[in-house]
Design an enzyme around this catalytic site. Sequence first.
Site, PDB file in Angstrom:
ATOM      1  NE  ARG A   1      22.335  17.465  -1.006  1.00  0.00           N
ATOM      2  CZ  ARG A   1      21.461  17.203  -2.021  1.00  0.00           C
ATOM      3  NH1 ARG A   1      20.264  17.826  -1.989  1.00  0.00           N
ATOM      4  NH2 ARG A   1      21.773  16.270  -3.234  1.00  0.00           N
TER       5      ARG A   1
ATOM      6  N   GLY B   1      19.035  13.270  -5.865  1.00  0.00           N
ATOM      7  CA  GLY B   1      19.296  13.020  -4.353  1.00  0.00           C
ATOM      8  C   GLY B   1      20.588  12.405  -4.356  1.00  0.00           C
TER       9      GLY B   1
ATOM     10  CG  HIS C   1      13.314  25.765   4.072  1.00  0.00           C
ATOM     11  ND1 HIS C   1      13.649  24.482   4.214  1.00  0.00           N
ATOM     12  CD2 HIS C   1      12.370  25.505   2.954  1.00  0.00           C
ATOM     13  CE1 HIS C   1      13.245  23.483   3.367  1.00  0.00           C
ATOM     14  NE2 HIS C   1      12.273  24.127   2.631  1.00  0.00           N
TER      15      HIS C   1
ATOM     16  N   GLY D   1      17.538  17.771   1.896  1.00  0.00           N
ATOM     17  CA  GLY D   1      17.011  16.497   2.327  1.00  0.00           C
ATOM     18  C   GLY D   1      15.518  16.656   3.251  1.00  0.00           C
ATOM     19  CB  THR D   2      13.300  19.651   3.579  1.00  0.00           C
ATOM     20  OG1 THR D   2      14.340  20.449   3.327  1.00  0.00           O
ATOM     21  CG2 THR D   2      12.352  19.991   4.543  1.00  0.00           C
ATOM     22  CB  THR D   3      10.763  16.098   0.753  1.00  0.00           C
ATOM     23  OG1 THR D   3      10.397  17.339   0.378  1.00  0.00           O
ATOM     24  CG2 THR D   3       9.222  15.045   0.552  1.00  0.00           C
TER      25      THR D   3
ATOM     26  CG  MET E   1      11.709  14.198  -4.504  1.00  0.00           C
ATOM     27  SD  MET E   1      11.190  13.025  -3.481  1.00  0.00           S
ATOM     28  CE  MET E   1      12.833  12.290  -2.581  1.00  0.00           C
ATOM     29  NE  ARG E   2      17.672  18.823  -9.775  1.00  0.00           N
ATOM     30  CZ  ARG E   2      18.692  18.556 -10.429  1.00  0.00           C
ATOM     31  NH1 ARG E   2      18.960  18.037 -11.692  1.00  0.00           N
ATOM     32  NH2 ARG E   2      20.073  18.801  -9.457  1.00  0.00           N
TER      33      ARG E   2
END
Length: 331
Positions: free
Chosen positions: A164, A297, A142, A80-82, A294-295
């Site tokens: 996550r 989520g 990261h 969930g970084t972005t 982002m595929r």
Amino acid sequence: MFHYRRLSRGEVERFETPYNENLLEVHLTDWPVDGSDDDDSKWLPSHCVMPSRYCQFAERIRNLTVYEDDVWIVTFPKAGTTWTQEMVWLIDRDLDYETAATVNLQQRSKFLEMFTFVSKMNLPDSIALVEEMPRPRHIKSHLPVALLPQQLWSVKPKIVYVARNPKDVTTSYMHHYKHIHGFEGAQQDFLDGILQDKIIWCPQVKHAADFWHMAKNRKHILFLHFEDMKRNLMGVLAKVCTFMGKSYSTEQLERLAEHLSFENMKNNKTANNQILVTQAAEAMGRSSDQFKFMRKGEIGAYRSELPVDFSMKMDELIREQLSGSDFKYRE
């Protein structure tokens, strides 16, 4: 200081990519550090798997000058970084949607170690770019506790960490590793690498558990869960606002929540990191239309993509590596 344990070809050849070569374990040898508390003397943060190229830059990152007005976003990849970067940047910058719409998130929240693990690509010196950023800086990493700048614990800038569920992380990271890192192996190869903690930035369970340990007694660290963001974003927004010392109306937060919805983020060209997909595709001579950064989520997407036996093995790995810790992942 660091100690490097080079992994044998037999250990890692299935897990390497054309841009992440000669994997090794990076171990921190001088802990605790300034700013540590009594609990820190009783444990040692976990090592991290990185390409050998990283050795050239480990001490530069370790000795990076940190400022009290920095804001750091730290996660294991694909946690969930972005999403968190965009959320925290907007909350910190008084909901400046105009700048967010015109300046790419990569420029607003720079990736500290970007060029330290990628070979065969002409990337700029990302450490220097962070050093040259105007303050207050937003910085993404990261890296685990052991490899991060040691001044994070004494200077105490604001740090937001997001965890996550490892099975969902693995699902997303598997696609990311193929399309961004150029991984050419089979799915089973990647899954074996995750279970053996031989993929870069692993071990992922210890990554979260170590940060949980650091966050418990430190008010400058906010520990979030991806699943809470999905299920109760308004509640998380309120928590982040308090942490950042900001106050917004319900209407303002509702607008922010809408801006941060998965569909809006996925289609937001300045925040969806699709630029990384394009850069990687060009380097590999592929079409960038094959993959979206982002595929899905989603929570629990691993159930439709990963074998049941992997899920069971990951559950056992989580139990083993969290033994003695009160940290728990969300389901």
